[in-house]
Enzyme design. Structure first.
Site, mmCIF file in Angstrom:
data_model
loop_
_atom_site.group_PDB
_atom_site.id
_atom_site.type_symbol
_atom_site.label_atom_id
_atom_site.label_comp_id
_atom_site.label_asym_id
_atom_site.label_seq_id
_atom_site.Cartn_x
_atom_site.Cartn_y
_atom_site.Cartn_z
ATOM 1 N N ASN A 70 0.605 29.347 4.561
ATOM 2 C CA ASN A 70 1.653 30.230 5.076
ATOM 3 C C ASN A 70 1.471 30.466 6.586
ATOM 4 O O ASN A 70 0.606 31.222 7.020
ATOM 5 C CB ASN A 70 1.577 31.553 4.291
ATOM 6 C CG ASN A 70 2.655 32.539 4.691
ATOM 7 O OD1 ASN A 70 3.146 32.528 5.823
ATOM 8 N ND2 ASN A 70 3.011 33.402 3.757
ATOM 9 N N HIS A 104 3.336 32.049 8.692
ATOM 10 C CA HIS A 104 3.623 33.440 9.075
ATOM 11 C C HIS A 104 2.345 34.284 8.987
ATOM 12 O O HIS A 104 2.006 35.047 9.896
ATOM 13 C CB HIS A 104 4.695 33.997 8.123
ATOM 14 C CG HIS A 104 5.277 35.299 8.557
ATOM 15 N ND1 HIS A 104 6.581 35.454 8.931
ATOM 16 C CD2 HIS A 104 4.721 36.517 8.689
ATOM 17 C CE1 HIS A 104 6.804 36.700 9.271
ATOM 18 N NE2 HIS A 104 5.679 37.379 9.123
ATOM 19 N N LYS A 105 1.631 34.133 7.872
ATOM 20 C CA LYS A 105 0.394 34.893 7.688
ATOM 21 C C LYS A 105 -0.675 34.464 8.673
ATOM 22 O O LYS A 105 -1.396 35.289 9.235
ATOM 23 C CB LYS A 105 -0.130 34.681 6.260
ATOM 24 C CG LYS A 105 0.371 35.717 5.301
ATOM 25 C CD LYS A 105 0.068 35.404 3.868
ATOM 26 C CE LYS A 105 -1.367 35.094 3.588
ATOM 27 N NZ LYS A 105 -1.604 34.883 2.144
ATOM 28 N N ASP A 113 -5.874 37.450 -0.794
ATOM 29 C CA ASP A 113 -4.850 37.613 -1.824
ATOM 30 C C ASP A 113 -4.370 39.051 -1.740
ATOM 31 O O ASP A 113 -5.177 39.974 -1.582
ATOM 32 C CB ASP A 113 -5.410 37.283 -3.206
ATOM 33 C CG ASP A 113 -4.290 36.909 -4.174
ATOM 34 O OD1 ASP A 113 -3.271 36.345 -3.739
ATOM 35 O OD2 ASP A 113 -4.423 37.191 -5.379
ATOM 36 N N THR A 114 -3.063 39.208 -1.801
ATOM 37 C CA THR A 114 -2.459 40.532 -1.630
ATOM 38 C C THR A 114 -1.549 40.842 -2.802
ATOM 39 O O THR A 114 -0.880 39.950 -3.325
ATOM 40 C CB THR A 114 -1.625 40.562 -0.331
ATOM 41 O OG1 THR A 114 -2.486 40.411 0.779
ATOM 42 C CG2 THR A 114 -0.866 41.881 -0.195
ATOM 43 N N PHE A 145 8.205 40.037 5.910
ATOM 44 C CA PHE A 145 8.468 39.158 4.772
ATOM 45 C C PHE A 145 8.152 39.904 3.478
ATOM 46 O O PHE A 145 7.753 41.072 3.503
ATOM 47 C CB PHE A 145 7.629 37.865 4.886
ATOM 48 C CG PHE A 145 6.144 38.089 4.706
ATOM 49 C CD1 PHE A 145 5.390 38.675 5.700
ATOM 50 C CD2 PHE A 145 5.509 37.715 3.529
ATOM 51 C CE1 PHE A 145 4.024 38.898 5.531
ATOM 52 C CE2 PHE A 145 4.143 37.926 3.351
ATOM 53 C CZ PHE A 145 3.410 38.515 4.350
ATOM 54 N N GLY A 146 8.316 39.189 2.368
ATOM 55 C CA GLY A 146 7.936 39.753 1.066
ATOM 56 C C GLY A 146 8.673 41.048 0.768
ATOM 57 O O GLY A 146 9.894 41.142 0.902
ATOM 58 N N ASP A 206 8.491 43.823 2.393
ATOM 59 C CA ASP A 206 8.547 44.706 3.570
ATOM 60 C C ASP A 206 9.785 45.605 3.630
ATOM 61 O O ASP A 206 9.663 46.789 3.979
ATOM 62 C CB ASP A 206 8.451 43.885 4.866
ATOM 63 C CG ASP A 206 7.017 43.502 5.204
ATOM 64 O OD1 ASP A 206 6.089 44.044 4.566
ATOM 65 O OD2 ASP A 206 6.827 42.664 6.104
ATOM 66 N N HIS A 243 -2.398 46.729 5.138
ATOM 67 C CA HIS A 243 -3.432 46.250 4.218
ATOM 68 C C HIS A 243 -4.152 45.030 4.787
ATOM 69 O O HIS A 243 -5.373 45.000 4.880
ATOM 70 C CB HIS A 243 -2.752 45.896 2.886
ATOM 71 C CG HIS A 243 -1.464 45.116 3.051
ATOM 72 N ND1 HIS A 243 -0.387 45.608 3.748
ATOM 73 C CD2 HIS A 243 -1.110 43.869 2.696
ATOM 74 C CE1 HIS A 243 0.577 44.705 3.767
ATOM 75 N NE2 HIS A 243 0.156 43.634 3.139
HETATM 76 P P1 IMP Z 1 -0.300 36.659 -0.630
HETATM 77 O O1 IMP Z 1 -1.471 36.794 -1.522
HETATM 78 O O2 IMP Z 1 -0.576 37.113 0.755
HETATM 79 O O3 IMP Z 1 0.325 35.296 -0.706
HETATM 80 O O4 IMP Z 1 0.792 37.676 -1.115
HETATM 81 C C1 IMP Z 1 1.387 37.579 -2.397
HETATM 82 C C2 IMP Z 1 2.757 38.177 -2.314
HETATM 83 O O5 IMP Z 1 2.660 39.567 -1.974
HETATM 84 C C3 IMP Z 1 3.667 37.564 -1.259
HETATM 85 O O6 IMP Z 1 4.366 36.462 -1.768
HETATM 86 C C4 IMP Z 1 4.601 38.710 -0.930
HETATM 87 O O7 IMP Z 1 5.636 38.776 -1.885
HETATM 88 C C5 IMP Z 1 3.721 39.918 -1.108
HETATM 89 N N1 IMP Z 1 3.142 40.327 0.196
HETATM 90 C C6 IMP Z 1 1.935 39.997 0.718
HETATM 91 N N2 IMP Z 1 1.755 40.559 1.919
HETATM 92 C C7 IMP Z 1 2.876 41.250 2.177
HETATM 93 C C8 IMP Z 1 3.291 42.043 3.283
HETATM 94 O O8 IMP Z 1 2.603 42.226 4.294
HETATM 95 N N3 IMP Z 1 4.506 42.585 3.179
HETATM 96 C C9 IMP Z 1 5.302 42.419 2.102
HETATM 97 N N4 IMP Z 1 4.971 41.692 1.058
HETATM 98 C C10 IMP Z 1 3.754 41.102 1.082
#
Ligand code: IMP
Length: 193
Positions: free
Chosen positions: A9, A11-12, A68-69, A148-149, A151, A176
């Site tokens: 990703n 963006h990340k 991982d989020t 994104f996501g 937000d 986070h």
């Molecule tokens: P990842 O583990 O960072 O890929 O996050 C998993 C999912 O959590 C992403 O596909 C987003 O839907 C959501 N997500 C992660 N970070 C954010 C953020 O900073 N803002 C909003 N949604 C997020």
């Protein structure tokens, strides 16, 4: 100093690179020619972050970190959590996921939620875990076009705007991922002193 961030990703990667500053040069998975999808089979954020970091370290022999989020919504028993990316189904997009959350929260008074990020670092063969949490609320309709996501529906405590209405630098400062990354950076800076 170079370090692999085990993500596809962009963006990340840009977001974290801007927090890391110029002392560190992040390499993406494409930079190291890792094109395959790294397995994420755990049912915890920590497990998935470790799984990704271990995969890259084992295959490429490079120091690396993975994150991982999840968005954890109290009234939904902390869902979507580890399933945040594909909450509305395999080929869903960000809007589908937000719509599902908004629908599930219709008529629900406790809309408190938090984003939680786990970062797993493999540094000189040892594993380290860093966590970042931001508490807030899910608002009733989407606001803002940044980020994104989830937000547009997440409003951090003490703010009256969503993450999607914030400047990237402000989001990085309180988010986070920003908090988990700050702990990672603290650790790394101590290693090279
Ligand atoms: P990842 O583990 O960072 O890929 O996050 C998993 C999912 O959590 C992403 O596909 C987003 O839907 C959501 N997500 C992660 N970070 C954010 C953020 O900073 N803002 C909003 N949604 C997020």
């Amino acid at each position: 100093m170079q370090l692999v961030f085990a993500t596809h990703n962009r963006h990340k990667l840009d977001e974290v690179q801007s927090i890391l500053g110029t002392d560190f040069k992040l390499l993406s998975l494409s930079d190291i020619h890792c094109v395959e999808d790294i397995p994420e089979t755990s049912d915890t954020l920590e497990g998935n972050a470790l799984e990704k970091a271990r995969y890259v370290h084992a295959k490429y022999g490079l120091d690396c970190f993975a994150d991982d989020t999840g968005l954890e919504i109290k009234s939904l028993n902390n869902r979507p959590g580890v399933y945040s990316a594909r909450y509305a189904g395999e080929s869903c997009n960000f809007d589908d996921n937000m719509n599902k959350v908004l629908q599930e929260l219709q008529g629900v008074s406790d809309r408190s939620a938090r984003f939680r990020t786990l970062v797993a670092l493999i540094w000189k063969g040892k594993e380290h875990i860093f966590e970042g949490i931001i508490e807030g609320n899910i608002i009733s309709s989407k606001k803002g076009g940044e980020g994104f996501g989830y937000d547009p529906i997440f409003q951090p405590n003490t703010y009256d705007i969503t993450f999607a209405e914030m400047e990237m630098s402000e989001k990085n400062r309180i988010s986070h991922r920003g908090l988990a990354t700050a702990k990672l950076v603290d650790f790394l800076k101590k290693q090279i002193l």
